[in-house]
Design a protein around this motif. Structure first.
Motif, short mmCIF file in Angstrom:
data_model
loop_
_atom_site.label_atom_id
_atom_site.label_comp_id
_atom_site.label_asym_id
_atom_site.label_seq_id
_atom_site.Cartn_x
_atom_site.Cartn_y
_atom_site.Cartn_z
N GLU A 37 0.86 -1.19 0.00
CA GLU A 37 0.00 0.00 0.00
C GLU A 37 0.89 1.24 0.00
O GLU A 37 1.94 1.25 0.65
CB GLU A 37 -0.87 0.02 1.26
N THR A 39 0.56 5.83 -0.36
CA THR A 39 -0.27 7.02 -0.41
C THR A 39 0.26 7.94 -1.50
O THR A 39 1.48 8.03 -1.68
CB THR A 39 -0.23 7.75 0.95
N GLY A 42 3.53 9.81 -1.34
CA GLY A 42 4.33 9.13 -0.34
C GLY A 42 5.52 8.42 -0.97
O GLY A 42 5.86 8.64 -2.14
N GLN A 137 -3.43 4.94 -2.56
CA GLN A 137 -4.58 5.60 -1.92
C GLN A 137 -4.32 7.10 -1.86
O GLN A 137 -3.18 7.53 -1.72
CB GLN A 137 -4.76 5.08 -0.50
N ASP A 138 -5.40 7.88 -1.91
CA ASP A 138 -5.22 9.32 -1.72
C ASP A 138 -5.23 9.61 -0.22
O ASP A 138 -5.45 8.73 0.61
CB ASP A 138 -6.27 10.12 -2.48
N ASP A 139 -5.01 10.88 0.15
CA ASP A 139 -4.92 11.25 1.57
C ASP A 139 -6.21 10.96 2.33
O ASP A 139 -6.18 10.58 3.49
CB ASP A 139 -4.55 12.73 1.71
N GLU A 141 -8.41 8.51 1.89
CA GLU A 141 -8.48 7.08 2.22
C GLU A 141 -7.54 6.76 3.37
O GLU A 141 -7.88 6.01 4.27
CB GLU A 141 -8.11 6.23 1.00
N ARG A 142 -6.34 7.34 3.34
CA ARG A 142 -5.38 7.09 4.41
C ARG A 142 -5.89 7.61 5.74
O ARG A 142 -5.79 6.94 6.77
CB ARG A 142 -4.03 7.73 4.09
N ASP A 143 -6.47 8.82 5.73
CA ASP A 143 -6.98 9.41 6.96
C ASP A 143 -8.10 8.60 7.57
O ASP A 143 -8.30 8.61 8.78
CB ASP A 143 -7.43 10.86 6.73
N HIS A 149 1.45 3.80 5.27
CA HIS A 149 2.48 4.47 4.47
C HIS A 149 3.67 3.53 4.27
O HIS A 149 3.93 3.06 3.20
CB HIS A 149 2.87 5.76 5.18
#
Length: 170
Positions: A37, A39, A42, A137-139, A141-143, A149
């Motif tokens: 995965e 970001t 990233g 993933q965009d930010d 989705e990560r949040d 990361h």
């Protein structure tokens, strides 16, 4: 997207450069699959084994396609990145390894990264395919907590490789 099994085209890339070397039967080739995965913007590390192969080639396949496009290689005379690499982020090979590093990961980087590694052994060479399925993933989705990361294992591996590189140059 499923990860395809053995690709004779990839093996042909290496065979051109290792004439006279007895290549193992395709049934003896090892296949290692990993899901990774990342970001957007990233950094991600895609591994091609724990030791430096004699020869290797990285290829990339976009989701929904079966087309493998060469990305980077080392045929024993130094590593080389191909133009495709610039569309995925800042791509490099970790010094003295076959690990592919993508900094500033773009959405275009999502797909399957295959490293074909040939380890020349005294008796019989060993060929391994490393399939790295990269999910970007965009930010948002990560949040929401749906991804990571860098894993602790990746961070530890990078630290070990950096320490080894420093030790090699002392």
């Amino acid at each position: 997207m499923g990860i395809t099994r053995f690709s004779p085209l990839l093996l042909c890339f290496l065979l051109v450069f290792v004439q006279g070397l007895d290549i193992p039967d395709p049934d003896e080739i090892e296949y290692i699959r990993q899901e990774v995965e990342a970001t957007v913007n990233g950094t991600v590390y895609l591994h091609c084994g724990s030791d430096m192969p004699t020869l290797f080639i990285w290829v990339f396949s976009k989701p929904g396609t079966e087309k493998n496009e060469p990305l980077a290689y080392n045929y024993g005379q130094g590593s080389k990145l191909l133009p495709l690499a610039s569309t995925l982020g800042e791509v490099s090979l970790l010094s003295n390894t076959s690990t592919l590093v993508i900094e500033g990961v773009s959405n275009e980087a999502e797909g399957v990264y295959t490293c074909q590694a040939l380890h020349s052994m005294d008796d019989t060479p060993r060929v391994t395919f490393y399939y790295n399925q990269l999910n970007v993933q965009d930010d948002e989705e990560r949040d929401r907590g749906s991804g990571s990361h860098l894993t602790d294992t990746d961070q530890e591996t990078v630290k070990e490789q950096e320490q080894q590189n420093v030790a090699d140059h002392i």
